[in-house]
Scaffold this motif. Structure first.
Motif, PDB file in Angstrom:
ATOM      1  N   PRO A  41      13.579 -25.413  23.727  1.00 53.65           N
ATOM      2  CA  PRO A  41      12.308 -25.540  23.000  1.00 53.65           C
ATOM      3  C   PRO A  41      11.364 -24.352  23.171  1.00 53.65           C
ATOM      4  O   PRO A  41      10.511 -24.106  22.306  1.00 53.65           O
ATOM      5  CB  PRO A  41      11.695 -26.819  23.591  1.00 53.65           C
ATOM      6  N   SER A  42      11.492 -23.614  24.271  1.00 57.54           N
ATOM      7  CA  SER A  42      10.608 -22.467  24.487  1.00 57.54           C
ATOM      8  C   SER A  42      11.082 -21.195  23.792  1.00 57.54           C
ATOM      9  O   SER A  42      10.362 -20.188  23.781  1.00 57.54           O
ATOM     10  CB  SER A  42      10.462 -22.187  25.992  1.00 57.54           C
ATOM     11  N   ALA A  43      12.280 -21.214  23.218  1.00 58.16           N
ATOM     12  CA  ALA A  43      12.777 -20.039  22.502  1.00 58.16           C
ATOM     13  C   ALA A  43      12.022 -19.868  21.186  1.00 58.16           C
ATOM     14  O   ALA A  43      11.572 -20.844  20.576  1.00 58.16           O
ATOM     15  CB  ALA A  43      14.273 -20.184  22.231  1.00 58.16           C
ATOM     16  N   SER A  44      11.908 -18.619  20.744  1.00 60.85           N
ATOM     17  CA  SER A  44      11.277 -18.309  19.460  1.00 60.85           C
ATOM     18  C   SER A  44      12.366 -17.868  18.492  1.00 60.85           C
ATOM     19  O   SER A  44      12.940 -16.783  18.647  1.00 60.85           O
ATOM     20  CB  SER A  44      10.240 -17.204  19.636  1.00 60.85           C
ATOM     21  N   VAL A  45      12.668 -18.720  17.529  1.00 64.72           N
ATOM     22  CA  VAL A  45      13.761 -18.464  16.585  1.00 64.72           C
ATOM     23  C   VAL A  45      13.190 -18.463  15.171  1.00 64.72           C
ATOM     24  O   VAL A  45      12.662 -19.476  14.702  1.00 64.72           O
ATOM     25  CB  VAL A  45      14.871 -19.525  16.719  1.00 64.72           C
ATOM     26  N   SER A  46      13.291 -17.337  14.494  1.00 66.52           N
ATOM     27  CA  SER A  46      12.722 -17.209  13.154  1.00 66.52           C
ATOM     28  C   SER A  46      13.368 -18.179  12.174  1.00 66.52           C
ATOM     29  O   SER A  46      14.585 -18.401  12.196  1.00 66.52           O
ATOM     30  CB  SER A  46      12.921 -15.772  12.650  1.00 66.52           C
ATOM     31  N   ASN A  47      12.550 -18.713  11.300  1.00 63.09           N
ATOM     32  CA  ASN A  47      13.069 -19.576  10.231  1.00 63.09           C
ATOM     33  C   ASN A  47      13.949 -18.817   9.245  1.00 63.09           C
ATOM     34  O   ASN A  47      14.692 -19.431   8.483  1.00 63.09           O
ATOM     35  CB  ASN A  47      11.904 -20.222   9.474  1.00 63.09           C
ATOM     36  N   THR A  48      13.862 -17.491   9.262  1.00 62.24           N
ATOM     37  CA  THR A  48      14.682 -16.689   8.354  1.00 62.24           C
ATOM     38  C   THR A  48      15.958 -16.181   9.031  1.00 62.24           C
ATOM     39  O   THR A  48      16.736 -15.455   8.419  1.00 62.24           O
ATOM     40  CB  THR A  48      13.895 -15.489   7.806  1.00 62.24           C
ATOM     41  N   SER A  49      16.177 -16.561  10.280  1.00 61.37           N
ATOM     42  CA  SER A  49      17.421 -16.194  10.963  1.00 61.37           C
ATOM     43  C   SER A  49      18.527 -17.166  10.572  1.00 61.37           C
ATOM     44  O   SER A  49      18.266 -18.249  10.034  1.00 61.37           O
ATOM     45  CB  SER A  49      17.227 -16.193  12.481  1.00 61.37           C
ATOM     46  N   HIS A  50      19.760 -16.768  10.853  1.00 69.19           N
ATOM     47  CA  HIS A  50      20.923 -17.625  10.567  1.00 69.19           C
ATOM     48  C   HIS A  50      21.666 -17.868  11.870  1.00 69.19           C
ATOM     49  O   HIS A  50      22.119 -16.924  12.519  1.00 69.19           O
ATOM     50  CB  HIS A  50      21.846 -16.958   9.551  1.00 69.19           C
ATOM     51  N   ILE A  51      21.798 -19.136  12.260  1.00 68.54           N
ATOM     52  CA  ILE A  51      22.406 -19.515  13.524  1.00 68.54           C
ATOM     53  C   ILE A  51      23.658 -20.345  13.236  1.00 68.54           C
ATOM     54  O   ILE A  51      23.573 -21.422  12.651  1.00 68.54           O
ATOM     55  CB  ILE A  51      21.433 -20.331  14.400  1.00 68.54           C
ATOM     56  N   GLU A  52      24.822 -19.849  13.667  1.00 74.40           N
ATOM     57  CA  GLU A  52      26.077 -20.565  13.454  1.00 74.40           C
ATOM     58  C   GLU A  52      26.246 -21.686  14.490  1.00 74.40           C
ATOM     59  O   GLU A  52      25.555 -21.711  15.521  1.00 74.40           O
ATOM     60  CB  GLU A  52      27.243 -19.587  13.551  1.00 74.40           C
ATOM     61  N   PRO A  53      27.175 -22.622  14.254  1.00 74.46           N
ATOM     62  CA  PRO A  53      27.439 -23.684  15.228  1.00 74.46           C
ATOM     63  C   PRO A  53      27.907 -23.130  16.579  1.00 74.46           C
ATOM     64  O   PRO A  53      28.473 -22.037  16.670  1.00 74.46           O
ATOM     65  CB  PRO A  53      28.551 -24.502  14.568  1.00 74.46           C
ATOM     66  N   GLY A  54      27.667 -23.918  17.625  1.00 73.02           N
ATOM     67  CA  GLY A  54      28.149 -23.565  18.950  1.00 73.02           C
ATOM     68  C   GLY A  54      27.324 -22.544  19.677  1.00 73.02           C
ATOM     69  O   GLY A  54      27.662 -22.144  20.800  1.00 73.02           O
ATOM     70  N   VAL A  55      26.227 -22.099  19.084  1.00 70.35           N
ATOM     71  CA  VAL A  55      25.365 -21.088  19.698  1.00 70.35           C
ATOM     72  C   VAL A  55      24.493 -21.733  20.775  1.00 70.35           C
ATOM     73  O   VAL A  55      24.023 -22.864  20.621  1.00 70.35           O
ATOM     74  CB  VAL A  55      24.487 -20.398  18.626  1.00 70.35           C
ATOM     75  N   PHE A  56      24.274 -20.981  21.859  1.00 70.20           N
ATOM     76  CA  PHE A  56      23.284 -21.367  22.871  1.00 70.20           C
ATOM     77  C   PHE A  56      22.194 -20.310  22.891  1.00 70.20           C
ATOM     78  O   PHE A  56      22.476 -19.107  23.000  1.00 70.20           O
ATOM     79  CB  PHE A  56      23.909 -21.464  24.259  1.00 70.20           C
ATOM     80  N   ILE A  57      20.933 -20.752  22.788  1.00 70.62           N
ATOM     81  CA  ILE A  57      19.771 -19.868  22.893  1.00 70.62           C
ATOM     82  C   ILE A  57      18.897 -20.395  24.024  1.00 70.62           C
ATOM     83  O   ILE A  57      18.425 -21.521  23.989  1.00 70.62           O
ATOM     84  CB  ILE A  57      18.993 -19.797  21.567  1.00 70.62           C
ATOM     85  N   GLY A  58      18.706 -19.553  25.047  1.00 74.63           N
ATOM     86  CA  GLY A  58      18.091 -19.994  26.287  1.00 74.63           C
ATOM     87  C   GLY A  58      16.579 -19.944  26.303  1.00 74.63           C
ATOM     88  O   GLY A  58      15.922 -19.534  25.329  1.00 74.63           O
ATOM     89  N   PRO A  59      15.996 -20.349  27.432  1.00 73.63           N
ATOM     90  CA  PRO A  59      14.542 -20.376  27.574  1.00 73.63           C
ATOM     91  C   PRO A  59      13.905 -19.011  27.325  1.00 73.63           C
ATOM     92  O   PRO A  59      14.383 -17.988  27.823  1.00 73.63           O
ATOM     93  CB  PRO A  59      14.338 -20.799  29.034  1.00 73.63           C
ATOM     94  N   GLN A  60      12.853 -19.003  26.519  1.00 72.79           N
ATOM     95  CA  GLN A  60      12.029 -17.821  26.234  1.00 72.79           C
ATOM     96  C   GLN A  60      12.792 -16.712  25.518  1.00 72.79           C
ATOM     97  O   GLN A  60      12.295 -15.581  25.423  1.00 72.79           O
ATOM     98  CB  GLN A  60      11.377 -17.299  27.512  1.00 72.79           C
ATOM     99  N   ALA A  61      13.957 -17.004  24.996  1.00 73.39           N
ATOM    100  CA  ALA A  61      14.671 -16.017  24.184  1.00 73.39           C
ATOM    101  C   ALA A  61      13.981 -15.869  22.834  1.00 73.39           C
ATOM    102  O   ALA A  61      13.245 -16.760  22.386  1.00 73.39           O
ATOM    103  CB  ALA A  61      16.117 -16.438  23.990  1.00 73.39           C
ATOM    104  N   VAL A  62      14.238 -14.726  22.172  1.00 74.17           N
ATOM    105  CA  VAL A  62      13.647 -14.451  20.860  1.00 74.17           C
ATOM    106  C   VAL A  62      14.756 -14.047  19.895  1.00 74.17           C
ATOM    107  O   VAL A  62      15.564 -13.163  20.191  1.00 74.17           O
ATOM    108  CB  VAL A  62      12.598 -13.317  20.948  1.00 74.17           C
TER     109      VAL A  62
END
Length: 208
Positions: free
Chosen positions: A95-116
């Motif tokens: 929840p603390s990661a910042s992920v743009s709404n215009t990015s594309h994230i495939e299945p199985g991805v892990f995005i950690g704390p405070q990542a951008v």
């Protein structure tokens, strides 16, 4: 809310994935499977319910799976197998990661704390964007790449399948890194890198 998340791998990365999954409050039940079972039966107060051979037996309705091994090649192998057998693949984003709404994230991805993950970036199947890592605008991250904690990819960077960007490394803008490249901790990449090499230092140079 999805009923169950099965985390494949109960090692260090598996712990981080589980901790993030708990923070997401998306799954009613979270369990591990790991080759160390039955010697290993619990991690972070979550049960280890078997090894990989029992996956199909645990697939109730609304169950998802995430592969949480740090080995890029092994993660890609398992994900490919599960996708081919129509097993639902989860994506876990802190929840603390910042992920743009215009990015594309495939299945199985892990995005950690405070990542951008910034505008128009693409993160491929099963890749790891670890704690406080930065993937800037227009980056193209291929399948099962690991961007380690506090590393940074500047705008327009392209990284090939199964490459590893070490802790605190920096990749300057518009660089292309090919498949299966290992960039050492703290390195600064200022030139394109060909496949199957290791680089270290500032600026990053190939090592034998």
């Amino acid at each position: 809310m999805t009923k169950k998340l099965i985390i494949i791998g109960a090692g260090g990365h598996g712990k981080v994935v589980a901790d993030t999954a708990i923070c997401m409050n998306k799954w009613n039940e979270i369990v591990f499977v790991d080759a160390a079972y039955p010697t290993l039966t619990e991690v972070l107060n979550l049960p280890v319910v078997g090894d990989e051979s029992i996956i199909n037996d645990k697939l109730d309705t609304d169950t998802e799976v995430i592969v949480a091994t740090g080995d890029n090649a092994r993660r890609r192998e398992l994900l490919t197998h599960y996708i081919e057998t129509n097993i639902p693949i989860a994506t876990v984003i802190h929840p603390s990661a910042s992920v743009s709404n215009t990015s594309h994230i495939e299945p199985g991805v892990f995005i950690g704390p405070q990542a951008v993950v910034n505008a128009n970036a693409s993160i491929g199947l099963g890749s790891i964007i670890n704690s406080a890592a930065v993937v800037e605008h227009d980056c193209q991250i291929a399948e099962c790449v690991h961007i380690a904690p506090r590393s940074a990819c500047s705008g327009g960077v392209s990284i090939g399948h199964e490459s590893w960007i070490g802790v605190g490394a920096t990749v300057i803008q518009n660089i292309t890194i090919a498949e299966n490249v290992c960039v050492g901790a703290g390195a600064v990449v200022i030139n394109d890198l060909s496949c199957n090499i290791k680089v270290v230092g500032v600026p990053a140079k190939k090592i034998l």
